[in-house]
Motif scaffolding. Structure first.
Motif, PDB file in Angstrom:
ATOM      1  N   MET A 177       0.881  -1.100   0.157  1.00 38.52           N
ATOM      2  CA  MET A 177      -0.077  -0.030  -0.103  1.00 38.52           C
ATOM      3  C   MET A 177       0.984   1.373   0.099  1.00 38.52           C
ATOM      4  SD  MET A 177      -2.677  -1.386   2.743  1.00 38.52           S
ATOM      5  CE  MET A 177      -3.976   0.018   2.584  1.00 38.52           C
ATOM      6  N   LEU A 178       2.116   0.984   0.784  1.00 38.27           N
ATOM      7  CA  LEU A 178       2.920   2.300   0.851  1.00 38.27           C
ATOM      8  C   LEU A 178       3.233   2.568  -0.555  1.00 38.27           C
ATOM      9  CD1 LEU A 178       4.465   4.392   2.625  1.00 38.27           C
ATOM     10  CD2 LEU A 178       6.247   2.875   2.936  1.00 38.27           C
ATOM     11  N   GLU A 179       3.662   1.453  -1.393  1.00 37.02           N
ATOM     12  CA  GLU A 179       4.321   1.625  -2.722  1.00 37.02           C
ATOM     13  C   GLU A 179       3.281   2.388  -3.737  1.00 37.02           C
ATOM     14  OE1 GLU A 179       4.596   0.882  -7.010  1.00 37.02           O
ATOM     15  OE2 GLU A 179       3.084  -0.457  -5.728  1.00 37.02           O
ATOM     16  N   LEU A 180       2.073   2.142  -3.404  1.00 33.84           N
ATOM     17  CA  LEU A 180       0.960   2.569  -4.177  1.00 33.84           C
ATOM     18  C   LEU A 180       0.765   4.249  -3.802  1.00 33.84           C
ATOM     19  CD1 LEU A 180      -2.116   0.169  -3.837  1.00 33.84           C
ATOM     20  CD2 LEU A 180      -0.428   0.540  -5.805  1.00 33.84           C
ATOM     21  N   VAL A 181       1.177   4.517  -2.591  1.00 37.25           N
ATOM     22  CA  VAL A 181       1.172   5.928  -2.138  1.00 37.25           C
ATOM     23  C   VAL A 181       2.269   6.684  -2.889  1.00 37.25           C
ATOM     24  CG1 VAL A 181       1.234   7.570  -0.086  1.00 37.25           C
ATOM     25  CG2 VAL A 181       0.071   5.305   0.119  1.00 37.25           C
ATOM     26  N   LEU A 182       3.422   6.049  -2.846  1.00 36.64           N
ATOM     27  CA  LEU A 182       4.788   6.742  -3.389  1.00 36.64           C
ATOM     28  C   LEU A 182       4.791   6.874  -4.987  1.00 36.64           C
ATOM     29  CD1 LEU A 182       7.377   5.385  -0.592  1.00 36.64           C
ATOM     30  CD2 LEU A 182       6.216   7.599  -0.607  1.00 36.64           C
ATOM     31  N   VAL A 183       4.277   5.757  -5.518  1.00 38.47           N
ATOM     32  CA  VAL A 183       4.417   5.697  -6.968  1.00 38.47           C
ATOM     33  C   VAL A 183       3.446   6.185  -7.637  1.00 38.47           C
ATOM     34  CG1 VAL A 183       5.085   4.092  -8.823  1.00 38.47           C
ATOM     35  CG2 VAL A 183       6.312   3.592  -6.772  1.00 38.47           C
ATOM     36  N   LYS A 184       2.219   6.137  -6.942  1.00 38.89           N
ATOM     37  CA  LYS A 184       1.012   6.559  -7.763  1.00 38.89           C
ATOM     38  C   LYS A 184       0.972   6.069  -9.072  1.00 38.89           C
ATOM     39  CE  LYS A 184       0.667  11.077  -5.087  1.00 38.89           C
ATOM     40  NZ  LYS A 184       1.715  10.548  -4.133  1.00 38.89           N
ATOM     41  N   PRO A 185       0.731   4.708  -9.195  1.00 41.60           N
ATOM     42  CA  PRO A 185       0.612   4.141 -10.784  1.00 41.60           C
ATOM     43  C   PRO A 185      -0.725   4.486 -11.185  1.00 41.60           C
ATOM     44  CG  PRO A 185       0.265   2.289  -9.066  1.00 41.60           C
ATOM     45  CD  PRO A 185       0.673   3.647  -8.289  1.00 41.60           C
ATOM     46  N   GLN A 186      -0.803   4.609 -12.584  1.00 43.73           N
ATOM     47  CA  GLN A 186      -1.876   4.883 -13.190  1.00 43.73           C
ATOM     48  C   GLN A 186      -3.158   3.929 -13.091  1.00 43.73           C
ATOM     49  OE1 GLN A 186      -1.639   5.681 -17.606  1.00 43.73           O
ATOM     50  NE2 GLN A 186      -3.354   6.650 -17.665  1.00 43.73           N
ATOM     51  N   LEU A 187      -2.635   2.618 -12.987  1.00 40.46           N
ATOM     52  CA  LEU A 187      -3.458   1.146 -12.727  1.00 40.46           C
ATOM     53  C   LEU A 187      -2.467   0.354 -11.861  1.00 40.46           C
ATOM     54  CD1 LEU A 187      -4.858   0.366 -16.269  1.00 40.46           C
ATOM     55  CD2 LEU A 187      -6.255   1.377 -14.289  1.00 40.46           C
ATOM     56  N   PHE A 188      -3.453  -0.276 -10.954  1.00 40.61           N
ATOM     57  CA  PHE A 188      -2.672  -1.191 -10.219  1.00 40.61           C
ATOM     58  C   PHE A 188      -1.936  -2.270 -10.791  1.00 40.61           C
ATOM     59  CE2 PHE A 188      -2.292  -5.214  -7.418  1.00 40.61           C
ATOM     60  CZ  PHE A 188      -1.712  -4.541  -6.363  1.00 40.61           C
ATOM     61  N   GLU A 189      -2.915  -2.945 -12.060  1.00 45.69           N
ATOM     62  CA  GLU A 189      -2.553  -3.908 -12.652  1.00 45.69           C
ATOM     63  C   GLU A 189      -1.513  -3.623 -13.895  1.00 45.69           C
ATOM     64  OE1 GLU A 189      -5.387  -2.435 -12.302  1.00 45.69           O
ATOM     65  OE2 GLU A 189      -6.949  -3.954 -11.469  1.00 45.69           O
ATOM     66  N   LEU A 190      -1.075  -2.415 -13.965  1.00 42.31           N
ATOM     67  CA  LEU A 190      -0.066  -2.097 -15.205  1.00 42.31           C
ATOM     68  C   LEU A 190       1.324  -2.250 -14.629  1.00 42.31           C
ATOM     69  CD1 LEU A 190      -0.235  -0.723 -17.973  1.00 42.31           C
ATOM     70  CD2 LEU A 190       0.276   1.225 -16.953  1.00 42.31           C
ATOM     71  N   TYR A 191       1.857  -3.507 -14.707  1.00 40.24           N
ATOM     72  CA  TYR A 191       3.189  -3.987 -14.402  1.00 40.24           C
ATOM     73  C   TYR A 191       4.200  -3.909 -15.102  1.00 40.24           C
ATOM     74  CZ  TYR A 191      -0.250  -6.583 -11.164  1.00 40.24           C
ATOM     75  OH  TYR A 191      -1.399  -6.914 -10.483  1.00 40.24           O
ATOM     76  N   ALA A 192       3.992  -3.980 -16.599  1.00 37.95           N
ATOM     77  CA  ALA A 192       4.881  -4.410 -17.496  1.00 37.95           C
ATOM     78  C   ALA A 192       5.632  -2.961 -17.688  1.00 37.95           C
ATOM     79  CB  ALA A 192       4.385  -4.958 -18.761  1.00 37.95           C
ATOM     80  N   GLN A 193       7.236  -2.956 -17.487  1.00 39.50           N
ATOM     81  CA  GLN A 193       7.803  -1.739 -17.923  1.00 39.50           C
ATOM     82  C   GLN A 193       7.460  -0.629 -17.282  1.00 39.50           C
ATOM     83  OE1 GLN A 193       9.331  -2.000 -21.933  1.00 39.50           O
ATOM     84  NE2 GLN A 193       7.880  -3.717 -22.438  1.00 39.50           N
TER      85      GLN A 193
END
Length: 366
Positions: A177-193
């Motif tokens: 959850m902390l990674e999501l707070v810091l990185v703020k990805p557009q989508l959780f499921e967007l892993y590739a590259q």
């Protein structure tokens, strides 16, 4: 030093690769397929995406967890320099070869299908996963070897104690959850590259190592509480599926992801931790099949998508083609042509065959 062989980990890796093939084939039948570089069928099968939406939040983190577990076993009989040499041969070599030779093939098929000018260019494609794994080995090995030298230390005792409680495994979700707070990805499921994919993979890889490092405590806990984890995950998935559009749901994906994974680990530990000749074969085949599967399914789609049949029949046909073709390519080419084996993550084959029991190892994606 002997290490208990973990057949359930091998089974989960094999199953995850099988699901990956089906997942990638299903993308071909989604209306947004071309936006992420996939061939697209003119008629969509959006109903396929409901179960895959559930799968999407944990399929890649699961593979990173399993890869971290594999590193633990690899380190049991290697020092730092031996590990780096071995990982270079088993991961970096197929990664570089794949970028130069394998992934350009499915891009060429894509270009041909859409009548584009054919052009070759090296690209990571789906092999980004291998690049991440090798980076994690380099970055984390100093810390992990330190932990190895202190296997009877206080940290391991405290960690093992935490893992005795049902909340223990789930506590790692805080870091995700902390990674999501810091990185703020557009989508959780967007892993590739993506940086999100890199850091969530790093966390899963590290905690995959740690849960094996703790010993049987973690496995006894997830086996005992597996249905609790799966129930929590199912509830959170239902909330997503029903369209509850609140900010917290985004962060709850981290908890859902880990709940699915720990539930699967519990089921695997309970039901799959036993040897079989089928596992021995599939465990060795999983890595090369992962490397070639995109080229194979694109080749099948090239001929099947233009057919005037129901899209579900196309999906079934491409799926059957992909699994059968991967089997034949692995069995009659990659497995038997000695010079190709290291390029697809297989060990060089010597004159004497290894025993089947020596093939099925609890290792990472290799």
């Amino acid at each position: 030093m002997t290490t208990e062989r973990r057949y359930d980990i091998d089974w989960l890796r094999v199953i995850a690769i099988g699901l990956l093939l089906i997942y990638h084939i299903a993308i071909i039948f989604q209306p947004w397929a071309m936006f992420i570089g996939f061939m697209r069928n003119d008629e969509s099968l959006e109903s396929l995406w409901v179960p895959l939406t559930m799968l999407n939040v944990w399929r890649i983190p699961l593979l990173f967890y399993v890869s971290g577990m594999g590193l633990y076993f690899a380190m049991k009989k290697r020092n730092w320099s031996q590990l780096i040499v071995e990982r270079t041969k088993r991961i970096l070599l197929p990664f570089v070869f794949g970028i130069l030779v394998v992934t350009p093939l499915h891009f060429l098929i894509f270009q041909k299908y859409y009548n584009m000018a054919l052009s070759y260019f090296p690209h990571m494609g789906h092999l980004w996963f291998l690049g991440n794994i090798f980076a994690y080995v380099i970055l984390l090995s100093p810390l992990l070897f330190y932990l190895k030298r202190h296997e009877n230390g206080k940290f391991k005792k405290v960690l093992s104690k935490i893992m005795t409680y049902a909340i223990g495994p789930l506590s790692v979700s805080v870091f995700f959850m902390l990674e999501l707070v810091l990185v703020k990805p557009q989508l959780f499921e967007l892993y590739a590259q993506t940086w999100h994919g890199f850091f969530i993979g790093l966390l899963a890889f590290f905690f995959g190592y740690l849960v094996v490092y703790t010993g049987k405590t973690f496995w006894q806990t997830v086996s005992k509480w597996k249905w609790l984890y799966i129930t929590i995950a199912a509830v959170l998935f239902t909330l997503r599926l029903k369209g509850f559009d609140v900010t917290s749901i985004y962060y709850l994906k981290a908890i859902e992801s880990n709940c699915w994974i720990f539930g699967v680990f519990g089921l695997g530990y309970r039901y799959l931790n036993k040897p079989s000749s089928l596992l021995s074969y599939l465990s060795q085949a999983a890595y090369p099949v992962y490397i070639i599967h995109m080229f194979v399914l694109y080749a099948g789609a090239l001929f099947i998508l233009p057919l005037q049949i129901h899209p579900m029949l196309k999906f079934i046909a491409i799926t059957l083609f992909a699994f059968v073709a991967c089997y034949f390519i692995y069995e009659f080419i990659l497995r038997r042509v000695n010079i190709l084996r290291p390029l697809f993550g297989l060990k060089w084959k010597f004159n004497t065959e290894k025993k089947a029991s020596e093939i099925s190892k609890p290792v990472e994606l290799n």
